[in-house]
Motif scaffolding. Sequence first.
Motif, PDB file in Angstrom:
ATOM      1  N   LYS A   1       0.812  -1.211   0.000  1.00 62.46           N
ATOM      2  CA  LYS A   1       0.000   0.000   0.000  1.00 62.46           C
ATOM      3  C   LYS A   1       0.849   1.267   0.000  1.00 62.46           C
ATOM      4  CE  LYS A   1      -3.906  -2.265   2.280  1.00 62.46           C
ATOM      5  NZ  LYS A   1      -4.759  -2.352   3.493  1.00 62.46           N
ATOM      6  N   ALA A   2       2.152   1.116   0.236  1.00 59.04           N
ATOM      7  CA  ALA A   2       3.048   2.285   0.216  1.00 59.04           C
ATOM      8  C   ALA A   2       3.383   2.713  -1.204  1.00 59.04           C
ATOM      9  CB  ALA A   2       4.336   1.968   0.974  1.00 59.04           C
ATOM     10  N   MET A   3       3.047   1.870  -2.185  1.00 59.32           N
ATOM     11  CA  MET A   3       3.402   2.174  -3.565  1.00 59.32           C
ATOM     12  C   MET A   3       2.274   2.921  -4.253  1.00 59.32           C
ATOM     13  SD  MET A   3       5.153  -0.424  -6.262  1.00 59.32           S
ATOM     14  CE  MET A   3       3.680  -1.379  -6.641  1.00 59.32           C
ATOM     15  N   ASN A   4       2.632   3.941  -5.039  1.00 61.93           N
ATOM     16  CA  ASN A   4       1.662   4.750  -5.774  1.00 61.93           C
ATOM     17  C   ASN A   4       1.745   4.439  -7.259  1.00 61.93           C
ATOM     18  OD1 ASN A   4       1.026   6.237  -3.362  1.00 61.93           O
ATOM     19  ND2 ASN A   4       2.914   7.398  -3.667  1.00 61.93           N
ATOM     20  N   GLY A   5       0.698   4.797  -7.962  1.00 61.40           N
ATOM     21  CA  GLY A   5       0.682   4.598  -9.412  1.00 61.40           C
ATOM     22  C   GLY A   5      -0.482   3.735  -9.836  1.00 61.40           C
ATOM     23  N   ASP A   6      -0.908   3.927 -11.054  1.00 59.44           N
ATOM     24  CA  ASP A   6      -2.012   3.161 -11.604  1.00 59.44           C
ATOM     25  C   ASP A   6      -1.486   1.784 -12.017  1.00 59.44           C
ATOM     26  OD1 ASP A   6      -4.308   2.266 -12.800  1.00 59.44           O
ATOM     27  OD2 ASP A   6      -4.044   3.437 -14.637  1.00 59.44           O
TER      28      ASP A   6
END
Length: 496
Positions: free
Chosen positions: A473-478
């Motif tokens: 959940k710490a990772m961003n991006g589509d």
Amino acid sequence: MAKRYIAFFLALILLASSFTACTQNNDTQVETTAETTTAKPTDDTSFKLSYTQGDSLDPFEAKTQNNQILSDLVFESLFDLDENYEPVTNIAIGYKFTDSKTLSVTIDPQIKFSDGSSLDSDDVVYSFNAAKDSPTYGNSLEYISSASASGNTVTFYLSHENPYAVNLLTFPIASIYDDDDGYPVGSGRYKYSSTDDGKTVLTAVESDGFDPYITTVNLVNVASADSIDNAVNIGNISYAFRDLSSSVSKRMSCAKKLVNMNNLVFIGINSMSGVTANAQIRRAISLAVDRSVIADSAYSGYATVASSPFNPSSSLAQNINIFSDTADANSAKQAVAQSGYEDDEFEITILVNKNNNRTAAATLIKSQLEAVGFTVEIETEESDEYKRRIKNIEFDIYIGEVKLSNDMSLYSFFDDDDGGVRYGIDNDSLTCDELYSDYLAGDEELGKFILAFNEEMPFIPLVYKKGMICYTKAMNGDMQGYYGNFFSNIETWNFD
């Protein structure tokens, strides 16, 4: 006159002041611009993938799903497939059939491997031969007999007609030679490297078209499936693909994305003897089955109802809808009545192995068949005994699963010699196998095969399984990854 001199000197002073102001303003602008121009942020520590240290990193030797998924970052293929199983050029720039069994592919002469060496047609032929002998790609390449290289062209020779053979050319293309550190070399977005302390990582390959935030992929030795699930849940690894072969979904608390797979769950039928040798009985079984309940309950929603023999995600399956999502009990009873059997003869057994999902499916199917008049018994066996009984056709029906190749080939069922799930199908008395071959050869319409399949019902498609991409959940991006192209837009991923 004095006023004129005074005015003249005042004018000079004003003019000098204006130049000074301009210079100061320009200097300020230059300094401001320099201060706001910053390099794109990168990260070489946060992104972590699991791998199996004891397994090979060679894409053709790797046996674990861990290391096979790493290959998606290091190696490219002649073609990619989109989410509808349509081929998209990659290393290849085009293809054509020179005859019904010969496929000619042109490769891009500008593409280089990550070590700077040229990628040529000899590397493609080398990779094809290695893939054909590998545990991962061998089955899907079974019906491509050989390949040859000439200039920028690679020719593939098919053992039978197949207009969708280009969909099979998704195996990794590797250099004939390893790099100086002994790592296999590909033309992908990342390459294998060693850190100063001897650890293996993936480092981004400099390219005009690839400028990622994640410049280093750190590899963590996590071999067991349960440990992978726990590691991605708590963030020790950043990303994992899970095929939901067990009750994985219940254990995962990370961010998730479902992905379609080409794994068909089906009812195998003994059409050679017993009550199931009757085509009306086979049709009755299919009509009595509620596929939506199996998808939602036995597979907890991680499956798609099979509306035809072909994957519903594929363009081949569009406008083919011979199976209802729900049970049609009335039609099933009519098929039973037309079979000519008496009520007390509708006794069948369901053979299943000790797999949670398939055992649950067998229980549901038992109830659904009993609702239309069958007497049903479930026989659960250990894996080895289950396989032995299937090969010796010691069953009425069984719950099976097969991973179909990317060309949607049904030869796994119809090849009497090599088909992996051919057992129990009496192709000598059926016509749909020949119609399928005629369709691939261009001598028959697809619709004629579908009609024969629906009448003869050599096997009963149930659902196509889904897998799951799990990420911290710490990772961003589509997250746009999908099966076969897990890291499709990794260049857009980042961390807080």
